[in-house]
Design a protein around this motif. Structure first.
Motif, short mmCIF file in Angstrom:
data_model
loop_
_atom_site.label_atom_id
_atom_site.label_comp_id
_atom_site.label_asym_id
_atom_site.label_seq_id
_atom_site.Cartn_x
_atom_site.Cartn_y
_atom_site.Cartn_z
N MET A 34 0.83 -1.16 0.00
CA MET A 34 0.00 0.00 0.00
C MET A 34 0.88 1.24 0.00
N LYS A 35 0.46 2.27 -0.72
CA LYS A 35 1.22 3.51 -0.74
C LYS A 35 0.26 4.69 -0.86
N LEU A 36 0.79 5.86 -0.63
CA LEU A 36 0.01 7.09 -0.68
C LEU A 36 -0.55 7.31 -2.08
N ILE A 37 -1.82 7.66 -2.17
CA ILE A 37 -2.46 7.96 -3.45
C ILE A 37 -1.90 9.30 -3.94
N GLU A 38 -1.36 9.31 -5.14
CA GLU A 38 -0.68 10.50 -5.66
C GLU A 38 -1.63 11.67 -5.92
N GLU A 92 10.78 14.31 16.18
CA GLU A 92 9.90 14.84 15.14
C GLU A 92 10.73 15.45 14.01
N LYS A 93 11.78 16.18 14.35
CA LYS A 93 12.65 16.76 13.31
C LYS A 93 13.26 15.66 12.45
N GLU A 94 13.70 14.60 13.09
CA GLU A 94 14.30 13.48 12.36
C GLU A 94 13.25 12.79 11.48
N ARG A 95 12.03 12.62 12.00
CA ARG A 95 10.95 11.99 11.24
C ARG A 95 10.63 12.81 10.00
N ILE A 96 10.54 14.12 10.17
CA ILE A 96 10.24 15.00 9.04
C ILE A 96 11.36 14.94 8.00
N ARG A 97 12.60 14.96 8.46
CA ARG A 97 13.74 14.89 7.56
C ARG A 97 13.70 13.59 6.74
N MET A 98 13.44 12.47 7.43
CA MET A 98 13.40 11.18 6.75
C MET A 98 12.22 11.12 5.77
N TYR A 99 11.08 11.67 6.16
CA TYR A 99 9.90 11.64 5.30
C TYR A 99 10.17 12.43 4.01
N LYS A 100 10.84 13.59 4.17
CA LYS A 100 11.15 14.40 2.99
C LYS A 100 12.09 13.67 2.04
N VAL A 101 13.00 12.88 2.61
CA VAL A 101 13.93 12.11 1.78
C VAL A 101 13.18 10.98 1.07
N MET A 102 12.33 10.28 1.82
CA MET A 102 11.63 9.11 1.27
C MET A 102 10.48 9.50 0.33
N HIS A 103 9.82 10.63 0.60
CA HIS A 103 8.65 11.05 -0.17
C HIS A 103 8.79 12.51 -0.57
N PRO A 104 9.72 12.85 -1.44
CA PRO A 104 9.92 14.26 -1.79
C PRO A 104 8.67 14.86 -2.44
N GLY A 105 8.34 16.05 -2.00
CA GLY A 105 7.19 16.76 -2.57
C GLY A 105 5.86 16.35 -1.98
N SER A 106 5.83 15.32 -1.13
CA SER A 106 4.57 14.88 -0.52
C SER A 106 4.29 15.68 0.74
N GLU A 107 3.02 15.74 1.07
CA GLU A 107 2.59 16.40 2.30
C GLU A 107 2.97 15.51 3.48
N ILE A 108 3.57 16.11 4.51
CA ILE A 108 4.02 15.34 5.67
C ILE A 108 2.83 15.12 6.60
N PRO A 109 2.47 13.86 6.86
CA PRO A 109 1.32 13.59 7.74
C PRO A 109 1.70 13.85 9.19
N PRO A 110 0.70 14.20 10.02
CA PRO A 110 1.00 14.43 11.44
C PRO A 110 1.34 13.11 12.14
#
Length: 165
Positions: free
Chosen positions: A1-5, A100-118
């Motif tokens: 499963m992955k985020l719907i684009e 949280e800073k680390e989570r956001i950094r990793m999310y940006k790397v893994m999903h560039p341009g995607s909205e970061i979920p809370p």
């Protein structure tokens, strides 16, 4: 499963799945008699909720039980000093912020341009910390109010032996 684009497809899917989830929650409550509450935030940030009884009562009950669980792990009441309890809570918040800073950094790397979920777990932990802080504050306030302060302005201090008049 992955985020719907597609944003629109994500919103439509959210709406349909939300209805299904709320139906399942209602069935669970009806069949078992359990207090069921579901709280969601849409991709646009709008809150949606279902409660078999009052959602506010369910949330209050949940937070109260979570607070009791956290208090067993972190006994603030036994602290010899209110400042120590407060310092411990501050350290917890700082640690959460770093994670949280680390989570956001990793999310940006893994999903560039995607909205970061809370991070729902982080938010829950922050609410529990706030409740513990409120409790420390309340206990401190009641402790101060319980102790009567007496001032006798008619008492003259004894002079020191070294001092002579």
């Amino acid at each position: 499963m992955k985020l719907i684009e597609s944003r629109e497809a994500r919103i439509v899917t959210f709406s349909k799945r939300k209805r299904g989830l709320f139906k399942k929650a209602d069935a669970l409550s009806t069949l078992t008699g359990a207090d069921v509450g579901v709280l969601l935030f849409s991709p646009t940030g709008k809150p949606h909720f279902y409660g078999s009884t009052s959602i506010d009562k369910i949330i209050d009950k949940f937070l109260e039980l979570k607070l009791d669980d956290r208090e067993q792990d972190h006994v603030d009441v036994g602290k010899s000093n209110v400042f120590e309890a407060f310092e411990d809570l501050c350290k917890e918040v700082q640690a959460l912020d770093e994670k949280e800073k680390e989570r956001i950094r990793m999310y940006k790397v893994m999903h560039p341009g995607s909205e970061i979920p809370p991070d729902k777990q982080r938010l829950e932990h922050l609410v529990a910390i706030k409740l513990r802080l409120d409790k420390v504050r309340k206990e401190t306030k009641s402790c101060i109010q319980d102790k009567p302060f007496k001032f006798d302005l008619n008492v003259v201090p004894e002079p020191d032996e070294e001092e002579s008049y």
